[in-house]
Write an enzyme that holds these catalytic residues in place. Sequence first.
Site, PDB file in Angstrom:
ATOM      1  N   ARG A  53      48.546  42.192  56.954  1.00 28.03           N
ATOM      2  CA  ARG A  53      48.935  42.679  55.626  1.00 28.03           C
ATOM      3  C   ARG A  53      50.452  42.845  55.535  1.00 28.03           C
ATOM      4  NH1 ARG A  53      46.192  47.847  53.478  1.00 28.03           N
ATOM      5  NH2 ARG A  53      47.746  47.306  51.925  1.00 28.03           N
TER       6      ARG A  53
ATOM      7  N   ARG B 200      45.800  59.529  48.764  1.00 30.73           N
ATOM      8  CA  ARG B 200      47.073  58.977  48.267  1.00 30.73           C
ATOM      9  C   ARG B 200      46.963  58.914  46.750  1.00 30.73           C
ATOM     10  NH1 ARG B 200      48.738  53.645  51.421  1.00 30.73           N
ATOM     11  NH2 ARG B 200      50.688  53.964  50.317  1.00 30.73           N
TER      12      ARG B 200
ATOM     13  N   LYS C 118      58.219  43.491  52.823  1.00 27.20           N
ATOM     14  CA  LYS C 118      56.972  43.621  52.046  1.00 27.20           C
ATOM     15  C   LYS C 118      57.135  44.621  50.901  1.00 27.20           C
ATOM     16  CE  LYS C 118      53.479  46.413  53.523  1.00 27.20           C
ATOM     17  NZ  LYS C 118      53.019  47.302  52.448  1.00 27.20           N
ATOM     18  N   ASN C 119      57.697  45.774  51.223  1.00 27.75           N
ATOM     19  CA  ASN C 119      57.741  46.829  50.203  1.00 27.75           C
ATOM     20  C   ASN C 119      58.805  46.584  49.132  1.00 27.75           C
ATOM     21  OD1 ASN C 119      55.665  48.008  51.539  1.00 27.75           O
ATOM     22  ND2 ASN C 119      56.840  49.714  52.389  1.00 27.75           N
TER      23      ASN C 119
ATOM     24  N   ASP D  10      56.707  54.871  57.980  1.00 18.26           N
ATOM     25  CA  ASP D  10      56.182  53.563  58.392  1.00 18.26           C
ATOM     26  C   ASP D  10      56.579  53.180  59.817  1.00 18.26           C
ATOM     27  OD1 ASP D  10      54.874  53.226  56.019  1.00 18.26           O
ATOM     28  OD2 ASP D  10      56.318  51.846  55.140  1.00 18.26           O
TER      29      ASP D  10
ATOM     30  N   CYS E 145      42.022  55.962  51.158  1.00 16.57           N
ATOM     31  CA  CYS E 145      42.904  55.192  52.037  1.00 16.57           C
ATOM     32  C   CYS E 145      42.687  55.684  53.456  1.00 16.57           C
ATOM     33  CB  CYS E 145      44.346  55.417  51.592  1.00 16.57           C
ATOM     34  SG  CYS E 145      45.575  54.928  52.789  1.00 16.57           S
TER      35      CYS E 145
HETATM   36  C1  UD1 Z   1      55.273  53.432  49.837  1.00 13.43           C
HETATM   37  C2  UD1 Z   1      55.177  52.323  50.836  1.00 13.43           C
HETATM   38  C3  UD1 Z   1      54.552  52.804  52.137  1.00 13.43           C
HETATM   39  C4  UD1 Z   1      55.321  54.013  52.668  1.00 13.43           C
HETATM   40  C5  UD1 Z   1      55.474  55.083  51.590  1.00 13.43           C
HETATM   41  C6  UD1 Z   1      56.358  56.222  52.010  1.00 13.43           C
HETATM   42  C7  UD1 Z   1      54.941  50.370  49.444  1.00 13.43           C
HETATM   43  C8  UD1 Z   1      54.082  49.261  48.949  1.00 13.43           C
HETATM   44  N1  UD1 Z   1      54.375  51.251  50.264  1.00 13.43           N
HETATM   45  O1  UD1 Z   1      53.961  53.873  49.537  1.00 13.43           O
HETATM   46  O2  UD1 Z   1      54.615  51.722  53.085  1.00 13.43           O
HETATM   47  O3  UD1 Z   1      54.636  54.555  53.758  1.00 13.43           O
HETATM   48  O4  UD1 Z   1      56.056  54.511  50.394  1.00 13.43           O
HETATM   49  O5  UD1 Z   1      57.622  55.763  52.355  1.00 13.43           O
HETATM   50  O6  UD1 Z   1      56.127  50.434  49.169  1.00 13.43           O
HETATM   51  N2  UD1 Z   1      52.307  61.115  45.941  1.00 13.43           N
HETATM   52  C9  UD1 Z   1      51.628  61.944  45.078  1.00 13.43           C
HETATM   53  N3  UD1 Z   1      51.289  61.448  43.837  1.00 13.43           N
HETATM   54  C10 UD1 Z   1      51.605  60.192  43.437  1.00 13.43           C
HETATM   55  C11 UD1 Z   1      52.309  59.357  44.324  1.00 13.43           C
HETATM   56  C12 UD1 Z   1      52.647  59.843  45.580  1.00 13.43           C
HETATM   57  O7  UD1 Z   1      51.314  63.083  45.397  1.00 13.43           O
HETATM   58  O8  UD1 Z   1      51.282  59.814  42.308  1.00 13.43           O
HETATM   59  C13 UD1 Z   1      52.686  61.614  47.291  1.00 13.43           C
HETATM   60  C14 UD1 Z   1      51.970  60.859  48.410  1.00 13.43           C
HETATM   61  O9  UD1 Z   1      50.695  61.401  48.654  1.00 13.43           O
HETATM   62  C15 UD1 Z   1      52.957  61.036  49.561  1.00 13.43           C
HETATM   63  C16 UD1 Z   1      54.309  61.035  48.886  1.00 13.43           C
HETATM   64  O10 UD1 Z   1      54.054  61.302  47.499  1.00 13.43           O
HETATM   65  O11 UD1 Z   1      52.753  62.263  50.199  1.00 13.43           O
HETATM   66  C17 UD1 Z   1      55.084  59.759  48.999  1.00 13.43           C
HETATM   67  O12 UD1 Z   1      54.256  58.666  48.642  1.00 13.43           O
HETATM   68  P1  UD1 Z   1      54.854  57.365  47.965  1.00 13.43           P
HETATM   69  O13 UD1 Z   1      56.326  57.329  48.185  1.00 13.43           O
HETATM   70  O14 UD1 Z   1      54.376  57.288  46.552  1.00 13.43           O
HETATM   71  O15 UD1 Z   1      54.170  56.200  48.792  1.00 13.43           O
HETATM   72  P2  UD1 Z   1      53.705  54.779  48.264  1.00 13.43           P
HETATM   73  O16 UD1 Z   1      54.585  54.328  47.152  1.00 13.43           O
HETATM   74  O17 UD1 Z   1      52.234  54.772  48.042  1.00 13.43           O
END
Ligand code: UD1
Length: 417
Positions: free
Chosen positions: A395, A121, A22-23, A303, A116
Amino acid sequence: MDKLVINGGKALAGRVVVSGAKNAVLPIMAAALLVDGSLKIERFPHLRDTATMIKLLNIVGATTSLEGDVLEINASTVNKPEAPYELVKTMRASFYVLGPLVSRFGFARVSLPGGCAWGPRPVDFHLKGLEKLGAKITLEGGYIVAEAKRLKGNRIPFEIPSVGATGNMVMAAVLAEGITIIENAACEPEIAQLCKFLNLMGGKISGIGSAELTIEGVNNLRPVSITVIPDRIEAGTFLMAGAMVGGITIGDTNPAHLTTVIDKLEQAGAEISIDGNDITIKKPERIKAVDVTTTVYPGFPTDLQAQWIAMMSLADGTAVVTDTIYRDRFAHIPELNRMGANIKLNKNVAIVYGQNNLKGAPVMSTDIRASASLILAGLAAEGRTDISRVYHIDRGYEKIENKFRSIGADITRETEQ
Ligand code: UD1
């Protein structure tokens, strides 16, 4: 609304094949927006989230056709670079279209995702990164409006690695003018596959799989075909099911993406053997308590944190499970406790006191991975478990009850009135 009904305690046996990740497929689908032409995605997983992404691609004007597990996307007809709130609120990964749309069309309007189930997030890294590339970002009525004649390469240093922000920036920078360097980039295999896909299309990205990505902008990309990598989180979920209730083989996966998880399962007493892309796991006499701390790849994935807690609920001893990525992602704990687990939560640290057995109960799904942990607990528990709100699991897991049934589980889907 559907629910899953599990009669627990049945030993699992046989081989189960994992679906495309998925990711990995979600950013690949968004990247299709960068190309004037038609491309094919093979091993396409049929999930609620991928259906949402198809809907989004259609809204912006791309045409799609799905036959079996091959999705064809033609983005030459894109005429409305806008992602509506109704879709983004159901799937945060919709935000992936921001980078490609502004890069190719000079304009994008994408709803902010909002809250969320697992806490805040933010998307600040995505927005700051795009500003670094020269985009003008404004907020209008809950929507991010990004504008740029042509994005310009720059240095983007992330405070911490973010999967989504790295993917978005790579997609934005690939058509930008000049060189972009992403520091502290996410190293997850799903991001590596996105970069390889962009390179196949004519992109110039180096440092793939490392924490520093260099992207030399090109003028255009050409359409190609790609096969999605196997879903390491689905594979990890089945591995834990094997450690709890069976001896099973997880087929067509990539063991190299699961080294930390396999290592932890072995420490917990499971017997694991690898044959090419198949992993066979045998349940130990009794699961040993093993601590886990989630970190970025190649560390233990957040995850799989919920599923590990479900498994540790049956361990001999006490396990400490810490989530450093998403510190509030523990909605499964009260549900597991309803099944007889004994788990205490202190901030982002779960203390799991292993029990001799779990008991079936009606429980509620709260998010994708929490639902998977409830299925694992239900399979191992004595008696019947009813898991409601299973749309969460749909999902991210393809036909999960069919897959578990094929290896001997007593699990059925019922429609609740
Ligand atoms: C992706 C995955 C999700 C997984 C996560 C962490 C997808 C579609 N989803 O989510 O399944 O659990 O990676 O491996 O691929 N953060 C910020 N600011 C930002 C973006 C992120 O502070 O703009 C922080 C988040 O709050 C979190 C950390 O960075 O603590 C990592 O998040 P991130 O890697 O961005 O997760 P996702 O891409 O949303």
